[in-house]
Motif scaffolding. Structure first.
Motif, short mmCIF file in Angstrom:
data_model
loop_
_atom_site.label_atom_id
_atom_site.label_comp_id
_atom_site.label_asym_id
_atom_site.label_seq_id
_atom_site.Cartn_x
_atom_site.Cartn_y
_atom_site.Cartn_z
N ASN A 151 45.52 -27.95 25.42
CA ASN A 151 45.41 -26.79 24.58
C ASN A 151 44.36 -25.86 25.16
O ASN A 151 43.63 -26.25 26.06
CB ASN A 151 44.98 -27.26 23.19
CG ASN A 151 45.55 -26.37 22.12
OD1 ASN A 151 45.50 -25.14 22.24
ND2 ASN A 151 46.08 -26.98 21.08
N ASP B 156 40.84 -24.10 25.43
CA ASP B 156 39.50 -24.59 25.15
C ASP B 156 38.89 -23.79 23.99
O ASP B 156 38.64 -22.60 24.11
CB ASP B 156 38.67 -24.42 26.44
CG ASP B 156 37.25 -24.90 26.27
OD1 ASP B 156 36.89 -25.33 25.16
OD2 ASP B 156 36.49 -24.82 27.25
N GLU B 157 38.65 -24.49 22.88
CA GLU B 157 38.14 -23.81 21.67
C GLU B 157 36.79 -23.15 21.92
O GLU B 157 36.51 -22.07 21.40
CB GLU B 157 38.00 -24.81 20.51
CG GLU B 157 39.32 -25.25 19.90
CD GLU B 157 40.10 -24.10 19.27
OE1 GLU B 157 39.48 -23.16 18.76
OE2 GLU B 157 41.35 -24.15 19.31
N SER B 158 35.94 -23.81 22.69
CA SER B 158 34.61 -23.22 22.87
C SER B 158 34.70 -21.97 23.74
O SER B 158 33.97 -20.99 23.52
CB SER B 158 33.62 -24.23 23.44
OG SER B 158 34.11 -24.78 24.62
N LEU C 148 37.29 -19.96 23.72
CA LEU C 148 37.85 -18.95 22.81
C LEU C 148 36.77 -18.34 21.93
O LEU C 148 36.73 -17.13 21.73
CB LEU C 148 38.91 -19.59 21.91
CG LEU C 148 40.32 -19.63 22.47
CD1 LEU C 148 41.23 -20.37 21.50
CD2 LEU C 148 40.85 -18.23 22.72
N PHE C 149 35.89 -19.20 21.42
CA PHE C 149 34.81 -18.67 20.58
C PHE C 149 33.87 -17.79 21.40
O PHE C 149 33.48 -16.70 20.98
CB PHE C 149 34.02 -19.78 19.90
CG PHE C 149 32.78 -19.24 19.22
CD1 PHE C 149 32.89 -18.36 18.17
CD2 PHE C 149 31.52 -19.57 19.68
CE1 PHE C 149 31.76 -17.81 17.57
CE2 PHE C 149 30.38 -19.02 19.09
CZ PHE C 149 30.51 -18.14 18.03
N ALA D 105 40.67 -12.57 18.81
CA ALA D 105 41.23 -13.90 19.07
C ALA D 105 42.54 -13.86 19.87
O ALA D 105 42.69 -14.62 20.84
CB ALA D 105 41.44 -14.62 17.74
N ARG E 68 43.09 -15.40 23.60
CA ARG E 68 44.11 -16.41 23.91
C ARG E 68 44.98 -15.96 25.08
O ARG E 68 45.25 -16.73 26.00
CB ARG E 68 45.00 -16.68 22.70
CG ARG E 68 44.46 -17.77 21.84
CD ARG E 68 45.43 -18.16 20.72
NE ARG E 68 44.61 -18.55 19.60
CZ ARG E 68 44.37 -17.78 18.54
NH1 ARG E 68 44.99 -16.63 18.41
NH2 ARG E 68 43.55 -18.19 17.61
N ARG F 49 30.99 -18.98 14.46
CA ARG F 49 31.72 -20.03 15.16
C ARG F 49 32.54 -20.87 14.18
O ARG F 49 32.01 -21.32 13.17
CB ARG F 49 30.75 -20.94 15.89
CG ARG F 49 31.46 -22.01 16.69
CD ARG F 49 30.53 -22.75 17.62
NE ARG F 49 31.36 -23.49 18.55
CZ ARG F 49 31.07 -23.74 19.81
NH1 ARG F 49 29.94 -23.34 20.30
NH2 ARG F 49 31.89 -24.40 20.58
#
Ligand SMILES: Nc1ncnc2c1ncn2[C@@H]1O[C@H](COP(=O)(O)OP(=O)(O)O)[C@@H](O)[C@H]1O
Ligand SMILES: [Mg+2]
Lengths: 338, 249
Positions: A286, A288-290, A292-293, A302, A306, B50
């Protein structure tokens, strides 16, 4: 694996009970021979038009001009499969020969319009010693189309073959590449890129058969699937007895961005020779959430974050395309779809 | 300018900030000091939005507007900038592309005109020279393969280019040698202005010799437990945080 699909004969439509078609159940979506597609006109052009060269076009399976090509010297050939049909089927086959020492850039486009058509294509390509072929395949079809295209590529020692397929999928879409690897001095690159959304499905299947000494193959496929889309990668490299010194690498890496999206990967190495270097890598993950933040913290919304990360992930395949012109066409096509 | 009132933040089900109240008037620099695990980074994440850092109670008012209901990118466009304790690597996106994308996204969100590529390049050249950064590094994917110190400089470079108004620096001094610390601090000090507010999170007093705070707060166990002038930082340096730890309370 090369069960030839013949649109006139429904008994040739494989179901998932056939191992090589287990992720791409053609028989489920196509039970009967579709009525034949009408004759349509097509003007010269296509996504690679700006890159010039010769053109061979098939419109709903019918050759607009020649249906074979012999490449000599340095040439660009735009091979266009144009579909403009609704609920009907068509097929075509084309043979491309390459003279020794020739350098052919083969720009193949599958341009679909209409709805729910069925297309089946076969391409035969022979590459002699000292010849070099770069094939870039751009497949752009409606969401409800069904298509199968099969290429048989023969290389002899001292041939260079590079292939990159880029596709956005269709209702059920499959591209097969069967490659006989010449061995000594033969370099093969076999890349793929898929970006699927909605309910689209694509299947990139390849079989590379190393028959000679010291052959080199490098394969990289990357994909992204969203919504309920499904990506299939089946890559098989066979190193036959006596094909010692073979160096073959295969990678498939995918991003799954929809909770109900799916990726099925089947990388296979079959090795019957000695002293070979073969490796395959396969990852499915997937974003990487960090990361993306972090991007959003800097002000990138957002969705844009992405898209940017997805493009960064996929672009490695595009960057491997040797020529600037094709690379740019592909890059723009991809950017518009992320 | 920044008013945090009785802020409670949980990560998962675990309460981390437990009623934090803090007021940073325009033009001021406030230092947040505290032991490891006190919730300093959590405060930075909560202010910048966050995901996973959930405000369960309290309010954050930034220039008269509630921050907590905004998306992270919206907060950024309103001037919130967090310099990360551990900056993230972004493979495949050159640093230059990244910063220009961010700057133009913020400008779009604010209804301002986007900056052109040549104008941006000029700004970057000046800003990177001031931070003694190698310009070629900015053509590489953001933070990938950068040293700890390079990543911190990259954060300050982004800050200089994005010109935020709420600057939150989370342990910006860690990983910097003394020369780098001086250069980075100069970069930060250049951004001090009457219409900005700064939160400087640090573990050590050292950074505060370079970035002089107006106020110093001690954050322990999720709350501000002491506040004072710059002398408080020296006192903490000498005495440590022991008396603020929960078992001492
Ligand atoms: N993502 C997280 N998941 C679980 N626990 C976390 C997470 N982030 C922080 N914590 C916990 O919250 C507390 C405060 O952490 P942090 O804000 O990083 O402290 P500080 O920056 O002051 O060292 C610690 O106990 C830490 O373990
Ligand atoms: Mg911290």
């Amino acid at each position: 694996m090369s069960t030839a699909v013949d649109l006139r004969d429904p008994s040739t439509f494989p179901s998932r009970r056939v191992e090589a078609w287990k992720y791409t159940d053609l028989a489920r979506v196509l039970r009967e021979t579709p009525p034949p597609s009408p004759t349509v006109e097509t003007a010269p052009g296509g996504p690679f038009a700006a890159l010039g060269g010769e053109e061979i076009a098939f419109a709903n399976g019918r050759a607009v001009g020649a249906d074979a090509f012999v490449a000599s010297g340095e040439q660009t050939l735009r091979l266009r499969f144009v579909s403009d049909a609704t609920g009907t089927g068509h097929s075509a086959s084309v043979r491309i020969a390459v003279k020794p020492g020739a350098k052919l850039t083969l720009l193949e486009s599958h341009e679909g319009a209409g709805a729910g058509y069925v297309a089946s294509y076969r391409i035969d390509l022979d590459i002699p010693a000292g010849a070099e072929v770069t094939r870039v395949v751009l497949i752009d079809e409606p969401a409800d189309a069904i298509s199968v295209s099969v290429a048989h590529v023969k290389t002899v020692p001292g041939a260079v073959y590079r292939q990159t397929t880029i596709t956005s999928g269709a209702r059920l879409q499959r591209q097969e590449t069967h490659l006989a690897h010449g061995g000594e001095g033969t370099e093969v690159t076999l890349d793929g890129l898929y970006a699927l959304s909605g309910e689209r499905h694509t299947d990139l299947t390849s079989v590379v058969r190393h028959g000679g000494l010291n052959g080199v193959t490098s394969q990289l496929t990357k994909g992204v699937v969203r919504d309920t889309a499904r990506g299939v990668f089946q890559g098989k490299i066979v190193v036959e007895r006596g094909a010692d010194g073979t160096d073959a690498r295969m990678g498939h890496h995918a991003l799954i961005l929809g909770e109900r999206a799916e990726v099925d990967a089947k990388p296979e190495l079959e090795i019957y020779a000695d002293d070979v270097q073969c490796a395959h890598g396969n990852t499915v993950g997937n974003l990487d959430e960090s990361a993306l933040f972090y991007m959003q913290q800097r002000g990138i919304p957002a969705d844009e974050a992405r898209a940017l990360l997805t493009q960064a992930f996929l672009i490695e395949v595009v960057d491997r395309i040797a020529h600037d012109g094709e690379r740019e066409v592909v890059r723009e096509w991809l950017t518009a779809r992320l | 300018m920044l008013k945090i009132n009785n802020l409670h933040v949980s990560v998962g089900d675990k309460p981390i900030l437990k009623g934090l109240t803090l007021d940073v008037p325009a033009g001021e620099v406030h230092a947040i000091m505290g032991p490891n695990g006190a919730g300093k980074s959590t405060l930075g994440y909560a202010l910048s939005g966050r995901p996973g850092y959930e405000a369960t109670e309290g309010a954050v008012d930034w220039r008269g507007e509630s921050l907590l209901d905004l998306e992270p990118a919206e907060r950024a466009a309103k001037g919130v900038f967090l310099s990360f304790q551990y900056p993230i690597e972004i493979p495949g996106v050159p640093a230059l592309t990244f910063v220009r994308t961010a700057l133009n996204a913020q400008k779009r969100a604010r209804g301002e005109e986007e900056v052109s590529a040549p104008a941006f390049l000029k700004q970057v050249k000046a800003a990177s020279a001031a931070l003694k950064m190698d310009f070629d590094m900015l053509k590489r994917p953001l933070n990938v393969g950068f040293s700890g110190g390079e990543k911190k400089r990259m954060e300050i470079l982004q800050m200089a280019l994005l010109e935020p108004s709420l600057l939150i620096l989370d342990e910006t001094d860690s990983g910097l040698d003394i020369d780098a610390l001086r250069i980075v601090s100069e970069g930060v000090n250049a951004l001090r202005s009457p219409d900005r507010a700064m939160l400087v999170i640090t573990h050590y007093q050292r950074l505060l010799d370079y970035i002089k705070p107006d106020r110093v707060h001690v954050l322990a166990a999720g709350r501000i437990v002491a506040s004072g002038g710059p002398e408080l930082a020296h006192q903490l340096e000498a005495e440590g945080y022991d008396k603020y730890l929960p078992q001492a309370a």
